[in-house]
Scaffold this motif. Structure first.
Motif, PDB file in Angstrom:
ATOM      1  N   GLY A  52      12.050  62.264 -89.883  1.00 33.78           N
ATOM      2  CA  GLY A  52      12.966  63.288 -89.391  1.00 33.78           C
ATOM      3  C   GLY A  52      14.387  62.784 -89.442  1.00 33.78           C
ATOM      4  O   GLY A  52      14.642  61.637 -89.862  1.00 33.78           O
ATOM      5  N   PRO A  53      15.319  63.591 -88.995  1.00 30.97           N
ATOM      6  CA  PRO A  53      16.735  63.218 -89.074  1.00 30.97           C
ATOM      7  C   PRO A  53      17.080  61.996 -88.226  1.00 30.97           C
ATOM      8  O   PRO A  53      18.127  61.377 -88.449  1.00 30.97           O
ATOM      9  CB  PRO A  53      17.464  64.471 -88.581  1.00 30.97           C
ATOM     10  N   PHE A  54      16.189  61.626 -87.307  1.00 28.85           N
ATOM     11  CA  PHE A  54      16.402  60.397 -86.522  1.00 28.85           C
ATOM     12  C   PHE A  54      16.381  59.168 -87.438  1.00 28.85           C
ATOM     13  O   PHE A  54      17.037  58.170 -87.138  1.00 28.85           O
ATOM     14  CB  PHE A  54      15.353  60.275 -85.406  1.00 28.85           C
ATOM     15  N   ASN A  55      15.656  59.246 -88.566  1.00 31.95           N
ATOM     16  CA  ASN A  55      15.682  58.124 -89.519  1.00 31.95           C
ATOM     17  C   ASN A  55      17.015  58.074 -90.262  1.00 31.95           C
ATOM     18  O   ASN A  55      17.629  57.008 -90.388  1.00 31.95           O
ATOM     19  CB  ASN A  55      14.545  58.243 -90.541  1.00 31.95           C
ATOM     20  N   SER A 117      14.484  74.673-101.899  1.00 31.39           N
ATOM     21  CA  SER A 117      14.931  74.029-100.661  1.00 31.39           C
ATOM     22  C   SER A 117      14.677  72.528-100.701  1.00 31.39           C
ATOM     23  O   SER A 117      14.334  71.940 -99.681  1.00 31.39           O
ATOM     24  CB  SER A 117      14.176  74.618 -99.478  1.00 31.39           C
ATOM     25  N   CYS A 118      14.844  71.905-101.869  1.00 30.73           N
ATOM     26  CA  CYS A 118      14.552  70.468-101.992  1.00 30.73           C
ATOM     27  C   CYS A 118      15.370  69.667-100.978  1.00 30.73           C
ATOM     28  O   CYS A 118      16.564  69.924-100.798  1.00 30.73           O
ATOM     29  CB  CYS A 118      14.873  70.001-103.411  1.00 30.73           C
ATOM     30  N   TYR A 119      14.747  68.683-100.372  1.00 29.64           N
ATOM     31  CA  TYR A 119      15.321  68.033 -99.191  1.00 29.64           C
ATOM     32  C   TYR A 119      14.667  66.670 -99.023  1.00 29.64           C
ATOM     33  O   TYR A 119      13.462  66.526 -99.265  1.00 29.64           O
ATOM     34  CB  TYR A 119      14.984  68.920 -97.984  1.00 29.64           C
ATOM     35  N   PRO A 120      15.422  65.632 -98.606  1.00 29.46           N
ATOM     36  CA  PRO A 120      14.820  64.296 -98.446  1.00 29.46           C
ATOM     37  C   PRO A 120      14.043  64.188 -97.134  1.00 29.46           C
ATOM     38  O   PRO A 120      14.623  63.899 -96.087  1.00 29.46           O
ATOM     39  CB  PRO A 120      16.058  63.376 -98.451  1.00 29.46           C
ATOM     40  N   LEU A 124      15.685  63.014 -93.528  1.00 32.79           N
ATOM     41  CA  LEU A 124      16.182  64.188 -92.797  1.00 32.79           C
ATOM     42  C   LEU A 124      15.087  65.084 -92.231  1.00 32.79           C
ATOM     43  O   LEU A 124      15.389  66.015 -91.485  1.00 32.79           O
ATOM     44  CB  LEU A 124      17.121  65.020 -93.693  1.00 32.79           C
ATOM     45  N   GLY A 125      13.849  64.861 -92.563  1.00 31.57           N
ATOM     46  CA  GLY A 125      12.779  65.726 -92.053  1.00 31.57           C
ATOM     47  C   GLY A 125      12.710  67.022 -92.840  1.00 31.57           C
ATOM     48  O   GLY A 125      12.774  67.002 -94.062  1.00 31.57           O
ATOM     49  N   LEU A 126      12.598  68.128 -92.136  1.00 31.77           N
ATOM     50  CA  LEU A 126      12.444  69.429 -92.803  1.00 31.77           C
ATOM     51  C   LEU A 126      13.735  70.235 -92.697  1.00 31.77           C
ATOM     52  O   LEU A 126      14.454  70.141 -91.707  1.00 31.77           O
ATOM     53  CB  LEU A 126      11.283  70.202 -92.170  1.00 31.77           C
ATOM     54  N   PRO A 127      14.031  71.022 -93.721  1.00 30.42           N
ATOM     55  CA  PRO A 127      15.337  71.680 -93.762  1.00 30.42           C
ATOM     56  C   PRO A 127      15.469  72.842 -92.775  1.00 30.42           C
ATOM     57  O   PRO A 127      14.539  73.621 -92.593  1.00 30.42           O
ATOM     58  CB  PRO A 127      15.430  72.188 -95.210  1.00 30.42           C
ATOM     59  N   PRO A 128      16.656  72.969 -92.170  1.00 29.43           N
ATOM     60  CA  PRO A 128      16.901  74.080 -91.256  1.00 29.43           C
ATOM     61  C   PRO A 128      16.896  75.428 -91.982  1.00 29.43           C
ATOM     62  O   PRO A 128      17.031  75.487 -93.215  1.00 29.43           O
ATOM     63  CB  PRO A 128      18.284  73.777 -90.682  1.00 29.43           C
ATOM     64  N   TYR A 129      16.766  76.478 -91.181  1.00 28.45           N
ATOM     65  CA  TYR A 129      16.694  77.832 -91.753  1.00 28.45           C
ATOM     66  C   TYR A 129      17.859  78.112 -92.702  1.00 28.45           C
ATOM     67  O   TYR A 129      17.672  78.634 -93.793  1.00 28.45           O
ATOM     68  CB  TYR A 129      16.663  78.882 -90.624  1.00 28.45           C
ATOM     69  N   TRP A 130      19.085  77.781 -92.271  1.00 24.81           N
ATOM     70  CA  TRP A 130      20.258  78.184 -93.061  1.00 24.81           C
ATOM     71  C   TRP A 130      20.223  77.617 -94.471  1.00 24.81           C
ATOM     72  O   TRP A 130      20.715  78.239 -95.417  1.00 24.81           O
ATOM     73  CB  TRP A 130      21.563  77.794 -92.354  1.00 24.81           C
ATOM     74  N   PHE A 131      19.635  76.415 -94.641  1.00 25.61           N
ATOM     75  CA  PHE A 131      19.597  75.749 -95.941  1.00 25.61           C
ATOM     76  C   PHE A 131      18.680  76.499 -96.915  1.00 25.61           C
ATOM     77  O   PHE A 131      18.862  76.448 -98.126  1.00 25.61           O
ATOM     78  CB  PHE A 131      19.101  74.318 -95.728  1.00 25.61           C
TER      79      PHE A 131
END
Lengths: 207, 248
Positions: A52-55, A117-120, A124-131
């Motif tokens: 998650g984004p804590f990392n 919605s490709c995302y690391p 960062l975990g999973l992407p927020p709705y807006w993305f």
């Protein structure tokens, strides 16, 4: 709750139907031996505690206090992740090939995936709705400054704005600028200042 | 041309919805989890770089399922449905359809079970069925930790080098593409040639799915959109598979 274009019409029980359908599907998949009764909960739990984004926040905080680490993170994100004491999996699903770009007084970076919605995931975990929303994906590539101002971020015309679209196999994220007034802070205190939005380039870090 | 491939630069849209939650309805978490389990149990993982003994995992799921399969479902939709439905609504439709088309469930049993849950609040609130082999969940965890790297040996030297000007081909996306439509026909500069070659696992009609070089390209916005619609001092970078590019 986010909605789509208000001109589209939906059934009043839109969410109840989807909730029933996904529960019907999951229960059938368990009964037929495709997944187990724990599979979905385990996956969701993994993103609560392991990935998650804590990392990402820990990596950015380390980069802020250690210029040599920052250089290694910018040169090879996956290798730099191994230097921190993370759980297994920093080069796992959706993190096999990550790259981070640095915001400076001269350059401001934003990530997008116009096709999906490709995302690391590991950082960062999973992407927020807006993305994932088509409006962001459509607008940010042509008018990034206007989009940033709607997020409350004003970027001077003298700063180059770079938009990174993930259309292949690299997963991008952003190393934001360290804010003023944080000189005495340790890594944990710095990490607590970070948000997913700051590490996607649509927010600045505030004290 | 499908509108969902050509999102970049659309005019006349609303302000950004800055909702920061990942899931805006609790049910959305469940379909995300089901998709991720399918990725972790896909039959192609036996050929992946991590050492997955996928044939030995005691799941009844024996199909090939990747991001490409999921994305094809959304990209193949009627464009107005694509925009009418939220992100995870598209997933729910595509994934349900896949389990039906592969013969794991029938439309009738899914509809009947859904109707039963809608009509009976006690059943809707009841726990899911229990059970299943622990080895399935061990494989799912292993997949999350080890992933499925698409990096492969280069089959041939990259056609382009850093500094080259290239043009994005004007080709049909077919059912599924990794070429943003708004780039077609436009010029860009190669700013990085990624090391190695990248597969996409899923063979698309437009030619990706076998190992090939990938380039980081820099586009000038005023080459893509009318200058009056662009902003000063911005650059647009995109990672593009070699098959989508031609020499200028």
């Amino acid at each position: 709750m986010p909605s789509n274009y208000p001109g589209f019409k939906y059934e009043a029980n839109r969410e109840a139907v989807s909730a029933a359908k996904v529960k019907a599907l999951e229960s059938l998949l368990i009964e037929k031996g495709i997944i187990t009764s724990n599979t979905v909960d385990n996956i969701l739990g993994y993103f609560e505690t392991e990935m998650g984004p804590f990392n990402g926040a820990k990596l950015v905080a380390r980069a802020w206090v250690d210029p040599d680490f920052k250089a290694r993170l910018l040169a090879d994100c996956n290798a730099a992740c191994e230097e921190l004491d993370f759980p297994q999996g920093m080069s796992g699903a959706e993190g096999e090939h990550m790259r981070i770009v640095e915001n400076t007084p001269e350059v401001h970076n934003i990530i997008v995936c116009t096709l999906c919605s490709c995302y690391p995931w590991p950082t960062l975990g999973l992407p927020p709705y807006w993305f994932k929303d088509p409006t962001f994906r459509a607008r940010v590539v042509r008018e990034p400054r206007k989009v940033l101002s709607e997020f409350g971020v004003e970027i001077d015309d003298s700063v180059e704005v770079r938009v990174w679209d993930s259309s292949a196999q690299i997963r991008w994220w952003v190393l934001p600028m360290r804010p003023e007034g944080t000189d005495g802070m340790g890594e944990a205190e710095l990490a607590a200042l970070l948000t997913p939005e700051a590490m996607m380039g649509v927010a600045t870090v505030k004290v | 041309m499908k509108l969902q491939h050509n999102l970049g630069g659309l005019e006349g849209l609303d302000p950004i919805n800055t909702e920061t939650q990942v899931f805006v309805e609790p049910w959305e978490q469940r379909i995300f989890g089901i998709h991720t389990a399918m990725m972790a149990l896909s039959n192609h993982l036996g050929d992946s770089l991590p050492d997955y003994a996928i044939e030995e995992v005691p799941t009844e799921f024996k199909s090939f399922w990747t991001w490409g399969h999921l994305r094809m479902g959304a990209e193949g939709m009627h464009p107005f449905d694509y925009f009418r439905l939220r992100y995870y609504e598209k997933w729910l439709g595509g994934i349900s359809g896949f389990f039906i088309s592969e013969g794991y469930i029938t439309q009738e049993e899914l509809d009947a079970r859904t109707a039963e849950l809608l009509e009976n609040s006690a059943k809707a609130a009841a726990p899911l069925p229990s059970g299943g082999a622990a080895e399935i969940d061990a494989q799912v965890l292993k997949y999350l930790q080890e992933g499925d790297s698409p990096l492969r040996e280069l089959p041939a030297p990259p056609k382009f080098s850093v500094g080259d000007r290239v043009r994005v081909k004007n080709i049909s996306p077919g059912d599924h593409s990794r070429l943003p439509g708004h780039l077609k026909g436009h010029l860009a500069e190669v700013v990085l040639v990624y090391e190695g070659a990248f597969t996409y696992f899923f063979p698309t009609e437009d030619g990706i799915g076998v190992p090939m070089p990938v380039y980081s390209l820099a586009f000038k916005n005023e080459e893509i959109w009318p200058e009056s619609l662009t902003e000063p001092n911005s650059l647009y970078f995109n990672d593009i598979f070699e098959v989508y590019l031609e020499a200028v």
